[in-house]
Design an enzyme around this catalytic site. Structure first.
Site, PDB file in Angstrom:
ATOM      1  CB  ALA A   1      -1.638   1.732  -0.333  1.00 29.28           C
ATOM      2  CG  ASN A   2      -4.029   0.665  -4.732  1.00 30.71           C
ATOM      3  OD1 ASN A   2      -2.788   0.993  -5.267  1.00 30.71           O
ATOM      4  ND2 ASN A   2      -5.306   1.635  -4.789  1.00 30.71           N
ATOM      5  NE  ARG A   3      -2.332  -7.335  -3.166  1.00 31.62           N
ATOM      6  CZ  ARG A   3      -1.434  -7.823  -2.154  1.00 31.62           C
ATOM      7  NH1 ARG A   3      -0.115  -7.535  -2.535  1.00 31.62           N
ATOM      8  NH2 ARG A   3      -2.269  -8.369  -1.162  1.00 31.62           N
TER       9      ARG A   3
ATOM     10  CB  ALA B   1      -5.206   2.184  -7.814  1.00 31.20           C
TER      11      ALA B   1
END
Length: 401
Positions: A211-213, A277
């Site tokens: 995943a990302n932030r 994102a």
């Protein structure tokens, strides 16, 4: 007045929050709306039809089998002869009936028979709201196009109880109703929009994921801003911890392929704003069981596969929206990378920003963006994410005339 001449059917279900519906009636009528109330049997245990009728200056509808009210199929007439149905409070019981298509009393029959927009304000004990059946029902109702306002966090009527479950305040409900019924005085009325928001979670095994932030704050704010200008907005949200915006249809997904399917299922549309994102890569074959660490052995290599490019798919789709906007979250060469993305993805605009850790943008409350168009670049000042959303919604309205 925003609600002048609007007809609102107010469904009051059981719960201590029913007392707030009396103030809600007053607030709606102050703004020029006419209010016709429907009360469930449980609601009458908390407030009286006499009080509701006095404040609404209307007949109060109580019984599905009333000879007087049903002589002309009254529940169908109530369901259709209105501009908006507001359910406040919406109890867990009534939400369950709505989600499962039950119609064993006047309120549930009206809600099943209507073809008008429905706004509900849930109110219940926090444990009831958090219970798995209630969450399943809420997800079903949102997928069915039911609009939500709340529930809110705070103290409950029960002693020493607090959490998410409070009914939204009357003025908050009025504001949500105004957004839904703003009509022709809003520049995006009649337009449809798709917004993506948040990260995607690509499973490695049942426990781990890629995943990302992303927090989803910017995408959710854009969806809300477009709705405020009158657009019919569908928000496709990855896993986030922030509440769904009011007046917006929300589709919750986890993986990139699920997000692509959700987005394309809403085409054709007038506007697409791809803020999410999305993880560029996924594990080619995720494990069915948790991958265990073996002493003395190197970790098993992860074989990655490329995820679908949602922005590029939408930008080149047969049902391409009139206006396609992408986001470019960069840590270097923001303008250069944003321009390349604009050309490669088939977008009309790219909103580019620097998300290097020191900026605090990823997950924060502020943003500093550049609007990249084929004919130039416009740099916006540092703004709150809500302000960025409002500016972008206004720009979209201007570009669509």
């Amino acid at each position: 007045m925003e609600l002048s001449g609007k007809r609102i059917l107010l469904v009051i279900s059981g719960g201590i929050a029913a007392y707030k519906s009396l103030d809600l009636i007053r607030r709606l009528r102050e703004r020029g709306a006419s209010v016709r109330p429907v009360m469930t049997r449980a609601a009458q245990e908390f407030i009286t039809p006499l009080a509701v009728g006095a404040l609404s200056a209307s007949h109060v509808y109580l019984d599905l089998f009333s000879r007087e009210d049903e002589q002309d199929v009254g529940h169908i007439r109530l369901a259709r002869d209105t501009d908006l149905i507001v359910v406040a409070p919406a109890s867990a019981d009534l939400m369950a009936k709505m989600a499962h298509g039950l119609a064993d009393d006047l309120a549930s029959a009206v809600l099943l028979a209507t073809d008008k927009p429905v706004l509900i304000a849930p109110a219940m004990n926090p444990k009831m709201w958090a219970a798995a059946p209630t969450q399943r029902n809420a997800k079903t109702l949102k997928a069915d196009g039911i609009h939500f306002i709340g529930p809110m966090a705070g103290e409950m009527a029960e002693s020493k109880e607090a959490g998410i479950g409070r009914m939204a305040e009357p003025l908050e409900i009025v504001a949500a109703a105004e957004k839904l019924l703003g009509g022709d005085n809003r520049p995006l009325a009649g337009r449809t929009a798709i917004v993506t928001s948040g990260p995607t979670h690509e499973p490695i095994d049942p426990v781990r994921y890629i995943a990302n932030r992303s927090s989803g704050k910017q995408g959710h704010a854009i969806a809300a801003a477009l709705a405020k200008l009158g657009a019919d907005v569908t928000l496709v949200s990855g896993p986030v911890t922030i509440p769904d915006p009011a007046g917006v249809k929300v589709m919750h997904v986890e993986r990139a392929d699920e997000m692509l399917e959700a987005v394309t299922s809403r085409l054709p549309a007038d506007i697409a704003v791809m803020v999410a994102a999305v993880a560029d890569w996924r594990v080619a074959a995720s494990a069915d069981q948790k991958i265990k660490k073996q002493p003395g052995e190197a970790p098993a290599p992860l074989v990655l596969a490329e995820n679908p490019d949602i922005l590029k798919t939408v930008g080149h789709h047969a049902d391409r929206p009139k206006l396609v906007i992408g986001f470019a979250a960069e840590t270097q060469d923001v303008e250069k990378n944003g321009r390349a993305k604009l050309e490669r993805k088939g977008a009309d605009l790219i909103v580019a920003n620097d998300v290097s850790p020191e900026t605090g943008i990823m997950g924060g409350d502020r943003n500093s963006v550049k609007i990249i168009a084929p004919d130039g670049i416009e740099t916006w000042p540092d703004l709150g994410k809500d302000e960025v959303a409002q500016r972008l919604a206004a720009l979209i309205a201007a570009k669509l005339g």
